[in-house]
Design a protein around this motif. Structure first.
Motif, PDB file in Angstrom:
ATOM      1  N   HIS A   9      33.800  43.605 -69.221  1.00  0.00           N
ATOM      2  CA  HIS A   9      34.186  43.144 -68.111  1.00  0.00           C
ATOM      3  C   HIS A   9      33.682  41.547 -67.766  1.00  0.00           C
ATOM      4  N   GLN A  10      33.063  41.070 -68.983  1.00  0.00           N
ATOM      5  CA  GLN A  10      32.425  39.881 -69.015  1.00  0.00           C
ATOM      6  C   GLN A  10      33.483  38.887 -69.287  1.00  0.00           C
ATOM      7  N   HIS A  11      34.470  38.621 -68.556  1.00  0.00           N
ATOM      8  CA  HIS A  11      35.507  37.606 -68.781  1.00  0.00           C
ATOM      9  C   HIS A  11      36.086  37.329 -67.337  1.00  0.00           C
ATOM     10  N   PHE A  12      36.809  35.912 -67.493  1.00  0.00           N
ATOM     11  CA  PHE A  12      37.197  35.423 -66.273  1.00  0.00           C
ATOM     12  C   PHE A  12      38.608  35.880 -65.824  1.00  0.00           C
ATOM     13  N   HIS A  13      38.851  35.758 -64.607  1.00  0.00           N
ATOM     14  CA  HIS A  13      40.167  36.269 -64.055  1.00  0.00           C
ATOM     15  C   HIS A  13      40.728  34.983 -63.388  1.00  0.00           C
ATOM     16  N   PHE A  14      42.103  34.902 -63.436  1.00  0.00           N
ATOM     17  CA  PHE A  14      42.811  33.996 -62.765  1.00  0.00           C
ATOM     18  C   PHE A  14      43.742  34.450 -61.664  1.00  0.00           C
ATOM     19  N   LYS A  15      43.640  33.793 -60.379  1.00  0.00           N
ATOM     20  CA  LYS A  15      44.540  34.071 -59.128  1.00  0.00           C
ATOM     21  C   LYS A  15      45.433  32.994 -58.888  1.00  0.00           C
ATOM     22  N   CYS A  16      46.813  33.383 -59.202  1.00  0.00           N
ATOM     23  CA  CYS A  16      47.662  32.212 -58.894  1.00  0.00           C
ATOM     24  C   CYS A  16      47.830  31.964 -57.308  1.00  0.00           C
ATOM     25  N   THR A  17      47.780  30.858 -56.818  1.00  0.00           N
ATOM     26  CA  THR A  17      47.905  30.582 -55.372  1.00  0.00           C
ATOM     27  C   THR A  17      49.446  30.636 -54.973  1.00  0.00           C
ATOM     28  N   LYS A  18      50.354  30.644 -55.916  1.00  0.00           N
ATOM     29  CA  LYS A  18      51.819  30.708 -55.773  1.00  0.00           C
ATOM     30  C   LYS A  18      52.380  32.038 -55.637  1.00  0.00           C
ATOM     31  N   ASP A  40      50.512  34.839 -56.439  1.00  0.00           N
ATOM     32  CA  ASP A  40      49.423  35.903 -56.101  1.00  0.00           C
ATOM     33  C   ASP A  40      49.172  36.932 -57.243  1.00  0.00           C
ATOM     34  N   THR A  41      49.470  36.502 -58.296  1.00  0.00           N
ATOM     35  CA  THR A  41      49.089  37.448 -59.513  1.00  0.00           C
ATOM     36  C   THR A  41      47.704  37.144 -59.803  1.00  0.00           C
ATOM     37  N   VAL A  42      47.031  38.312 -60.186  1.00  0.00           N
ATOM     38  CA  VAL A  42      45.815  38.180 -60.760  1.00  0.00           C
ATOM     39  C   VAL A  42      45.651  38.705 -62.137  1.00  0.00           C
ATOM     40  N   GLU A  43      45.223  38.007 -63.153  1.00  0.00           N
ATOM     41  CA  GLU A  43      45.345  38.321 -64.494  1.00  0.00           C
ATOM     42  C   GLU A  43      43.832  38.196 -65.101  1.00  0.00           C
ATOM     43  N   CYS A  44      43.597  39.044 -66.111  1.00  0.00           N
ATOM     44  CA  CYS A  44      42.508  38.692 -66.913  1.00  0.00           C
ATOM     45  C   CYS A  44      42.645  37.812 -68.004  1.00  0.00           C
ATOM     46  N   LEU A  45      41.795  36.892 -68.146  1.00  0.00           N
ATOM     47  CA  LEU A  45      41.975  36.000 -69.119  1.00  0.00           C
ATOM     48  C   LEU A  45      41.248  36.399 -70.516  1.00  0.00           C
ATOM     49  N   PRO A  46      41.740  35.940 -71.567  1.00  0.00           N
ATOM     50  CA  PRO A  46      41.460  36.727 -72.939  1.00  0.00           C
ATOM     51  C   PRO A  46      39.895  36.455 -73.328  1.00  0.00           C
ATOM     52  N   ASN A  47      39.208  35.350 -72.837  1.00  0.00           N
ATOM     53  CA  ASN A  47      37.907  34.829 -73.368  1.00  0.00           C
ATOM     54  C   ASN A  47      36.787  35.533 -72.763  1.00  0.00           C
ATOM     55  N   GLN A  48      35.658  36.114 -73.365  1.00  0.00           N
ATOM     56  CA  GLN A  48      34.496  36.459 -72.692  1.00  0.00           C
ATOM     57  C   GLN A  48      33.574  35.173 -72.149  1.00  0.00           C
ATOM     58  N   VAL A  49      33.003  35.611 -71.338  1.00  0.00           N
ATOM     59  CA  VAL A  49      31.916  34.775 -70.636  1.00  0.00           C
ATOM     60  C   VAL A  49      30.821  34.663 -71.166  1.00  0.00           C
ATOM     61  N   ASN A  50      30.307  33.295 -71.600  1.00  0.00           N
ATOM     62  CA  ASN A  50      28.905  33.199 -72.281  1.00  0.00           C
ATOM     63  C   ASN A  50      28.094  32.647 -71.172  1.00  0.00           C
ATOM     64  N   PHE A  51      27.093  32.963 -70.810  1.00  0.00           N
ATOM     65  CA  PHE A  51      26.369  32.153 -69.913  1.00  0.00           C
ATOM     66  C   PHE A  51      24.810  32.474 -70.002  1.00  0.00           C
ATOM     67  N   SER A  52      23.962  31.824 -69.599  1.00  0.00           N
ATOM     68  CA  SER A  52      22.364  32.168 -69.908  1.00  0.00           C
ATOM     69  C   SER A  52      21.870  32.059 -68.618  1.00  0.00           C
ATOM     70  N   ILE A  53      20.656  32.947 -68.412  1.00  0.00           N
ATOM     71  CA  ILE A  53      20.081  32.946 -67.148  1.00  0.00           C
ATOM     72  C   ILE A  53      18.659  33.119 -67.234  1.00  0.00           C
ATOM     73  N   PRO A  54      17.841  32.632 -66.145  1.00  0.00           N
ATOM     74  CA  PRO A  54      16.494  32.462 -66.375  1.00  0.00           C
ATOM     75  C   PRO A  54      15.722  33.751 -66.942  1.00  0.00           C
ATOM     76  N   ASP A  55      14.673  33.880 -67.423  1.00  0.00           N
ATOM     77  CA  ASP A  55      14.069  34.949 -67.820  1.00  0.00           C
ATOM     78  C   ASP A  55      13.573  35.962 -66.687  1.00  0.00           C
ATOM     79  N   GLY A  56      13.864  37.236 -66.863  1.00  0.00           N
ATOM     80  CA  GLY A  56      13.383  38.229 -65.797  1.00  0.00           C
ATOM     81  C   GLY A  56      14.530  38.701 -65.031  1.00  0.00           C
TER      82      GLY A  56
END
Length: 124
Positions: A79-88, A90-106
């Motif tokens: 489930h680590q992927h972006f979603h896109f909601k259209c304002t025109k 109202d479709t919500v769809e999963c975008l194909p690329n995974q989210v890469n992020f870093s967070i602080p230790d702990g």
């Protein structure tokens, strides 16, 4: 624990599978072919989320959408992927690329809910 395959479950899964996009509980209720009450639909959707069949997307307006998981493995980070909601439209769809992020230790990330809002490729 193995769950029974009921007509309600089959109907809900059929609607989401045919749609090919994330759907709100209200949209599923409108499309469903059999007589199921709102509470049953919501219960089925949440069980599918618990079982790793669907995942929830919380839009900025607070509305929940449900989308098929790529794999039925609740232990995988599917489930680590972006979603896109259209304002025109109202479709919500999963975008194909995974989210890469870093967070602080702990810190330990258990889920990611990233919703981008704008105009989809079909409406632009």
């Amino acid at each position: 624990m193995k769950r029974r395959n009921t007509p309600s479950k089959q109907a809900v899964l059929s609607v989401i599978t045919k749609a090919g996009k994330a759907m709100s509980q209200d949209a599923i209720e409108e499309e469903i072919a059999i007589d199921i009450n709102r509470a049953t639909i919501y219960r089925v959707l949440n069980r599918f989320c618990d079982d790793g069949v669907l995942h929830k997307v919380m839009a900025e307006d607070g509305k929940q959408y449900f989308a098929l998981c790529e794999t039925y493995d609740t232990k995988a980070a599917t489930h680590q992927h972006f979603h896109f909601k259209c304002t025109k439209c109202d479709t919500v769809e999963c975008l194909p690329n995974q989210v890469n992020f870093s967070i602080p230790d702990g810190y330990l990330v258990e889920s990611v809910n990233c919703v981008l809002t704008g105009v989809c490729k079909n409406c632009s």
